[in-house]
Design a protein around this motif. Structure first.
Motif, PDB file in Angstrom:
ATOM      1  N   GLN A   3      56.670  24.945  14.506  1.00 31.81           N
ATOM      2  CA  GLN A   3      55.679  25.958  14.181  1.00 31.81           C
ATOM      3  C   GLN A   3      54.448  25.741  15.062  1.00 31.81           C
ATOM      4  OE1 GLN A   3      57.002  23.979  11.404  1.00 31.81           O
ATOM      5  NE2 GLN A   3      58.680  25.463  11.526  1.00 31.81           N
ATOM      6  N   LEU A   4      53.901  26.843  15.552  1.00 34.67           N
ATOM      7  CA  LEU A   4      52.763  26.788  16.455  1.00 34.67           C
ATOM      8  C   LEU A   4      51.663  27.701  15.932  1.00 34.67           C
ATOM      9  CD1 LEU A   4      54.834  27.174  19.740  1.00 34.67           C
ATOM     10  CD2 LEU A   4      53.857  25.049  18.868  1.00 34.67           C
ATOM     11  N   SER A  21      43.145  26.197  21.191  1.00 32.16           N
ATOM     12  CA  SER A  21      43.938  25.099  20.655  1.00 32.16           C
ATOM     13  C   SER A  21      45.255  25.647  20.130  1.00 32.16           C
ATOM     14  CB  SER A  21      43.196  24.405  19.517  1.00 32.16           C
ATOM     15  OG  SER A  21      41.975  23.863  19.945  1.00 32.16           O
ATOM     16  N   CYS A  22      46.258  24.805  20.180  1.00 35.60           N
ATOM     17  CA  CYS A  22      47.562  25.151  19.618  1.00 35.60           C
ATOM     18  C   CYS A  22      48.072  23.924  18.875  1.00 35.60           C
ATOM     19  CB  CYS A  22      48.533  25.560  20.711  1.00 35.60           C
ATOM     20  SG  CYS A  22      50.236  25.788  20.117  1.00 35.60           S
ATOM     21  N   ALA A  23      48.166  24.045  17.569  1.00 35.71           N
ATOM     22  CA  ALA A  23      48.643  22.946  16.741  1.00 35.71           C
ATOM     23  C   ALA A  23      50.131  23.134  16.472  1.00 35.71           C
ATOM     24  CB  ALA A  23      47.877  22.909  15.429  1.00 35.71           C
ATOM     25  N   ALA A  24      50.899  22.116  16.796  1.00 33.81           N
ATOM     26  CA  ALA A  24      52.349  22.156  16.601  1.00 33.81           C
ATOM     27  C   ALA A  24      52.746  21.320  15.395  1.00 33.81           C
ATOM     28  CB  ALA A  24      53.062  21.650  17.846  1.00 33.81           C
ATOM     29  N   THR A  78      48.713  18.575  19.426  1.00 32.53           N
ATOM     30  CA  THR A  78      47.890  19.728  19.766  1.00 32.53           C
ATOM     31  C   THR A  78      47.777  19.858  21.277  1.00 32.53           C
ATOM     32  OG1 THR A  78      46.608  19.521  17.724  1.00 32.53           O
ATOM     33  CG2 THR A  78      45.632  20.802  19.506  1.00 32.53           C
ATOM     34  N   VAL A  79      47.870  21.078  21.759  1.00 33.09           N
ATOM     35  CA  VAL A  79      47.665  21.359  23.173  1.00 33.09           C
ATOM     36  C   VAL A  79      46.450  22.270  23.287  1.00 33.09           C
ATOM     37  CG1 VAL A  79      49.241  23.328  23.172  1.00 33.09           C
ATOM     38  CG2 VAL A  79      48.747  22.157  25.302  1.00 33.09           C
ATOM     39  N   TYR A  95      49.171  33.292  23.809  1.00 33.59           N
ATOM     40  CA  TYR A  95      50.229  32.731  22.993  1.00 33.59           C
ATOM     41  C   TYR A  95      50.570  31.316  23.448  1.00 33.59           C
ATOM     42  CZ  TYR A  95      51.065  37.580  21.611  1.00 33.59           C
ATOM     43  OH  TYR A  95      50.936  38.865  21.138  1.00 33.59           O
ATOM     44  N   CYS A  96      50.820  30.479  22.481  1.00 33.83           N
ATOM     45  CA  CYS A  96      51.335  29.147  22.730  1.00 33.83           C
ATOM     46  C   CYS A  96      52.839  29.174  22.504  1.00 33.83           C
ATOM     47  CB  CYS A  96      50.661  28.175  21.768  1.00 33.83           C
ATOM     48  SG  CYS A  96      51.220  26.483  21.865  1.00 33.83           S
ATOM     49  N   ALA A  97      53.563  28.422  23.309  1.00 32.39           N
ATOM     50  CA  ALA A  97      55.016  28.401  23.177  1.00 32.39           C
ATOM     51  C   ALA A  97      55.542  26.999  23.426  1.00 32.39           C
ATOM     52  CB  ALA A  97      55.655  29.379  24.163  1.00 32.39           C
TER      53      ALA A  97
END
Length: 127
Positions: A3-4, A21-24, A78-79, A95-97
């Motif tokens: 999940q992102l 930020s993108c939390a995975a 996180t990226v 979008y983060c992928a």
């Protein structure tokens, strides 16, 4: 499953900066690379940047090279995408992928290689 969740998008003036930020979460151990893509109204989705998880190799599109910096914080899964010198053409949903399998300098820009996608965060740059 991975999940992102992206965050950090907002309205900013031209020349300004933002950090996305993108939390995975989920099966993040199976992630090979994390990428950023964007889609502006009426345009196709385009690659922005990517970073590999094990080696932290980074890739950028020509349109953002020198202005954007991708990084990751492994402990937080996180990226980040630091965006500087923003202009109106950067306006888009970002979008983060996550890609589960290998990609490299020629392939990390291919959105079809990514298995999981976030919902996106809106970045609007006013000129």
């Amino acid at each position: 499953q991975v999940q992102l969740v992206e965050s950090g998008g907002e309205l900013v003036e031209a020349g300004g900066s933002l950090r996305l930020s993108c939390a995975a979460s989920g099966r993040t151990s199976s992630t090979y690379a994390l990428g950023w893509f964007r889609q502006a109204p009426g345009k196709e989705r385009e690659f922005v940047s990517a970073i590999t998880v094990r080696s932290n190799s980074t890739y950028y599109s020509d349109s953002v090279k020198g202005r954007f910096t991708v990084s990751r914080e492994g402990a937080k899964n996180t990226v980040y995408l630091q965006m500087n010198s923003l202009d109106a053409e950067d306006t888009a949903v970002y979008y983060c992928a996550a890609a589960a399998y290998y990609c490299g300098v020629l392939t990390c820009s291919n959105g079809n290689l990514y298995d999981y996608w976030g919902q996106g965060t809106q970045v609007t740059v006013s000129s």
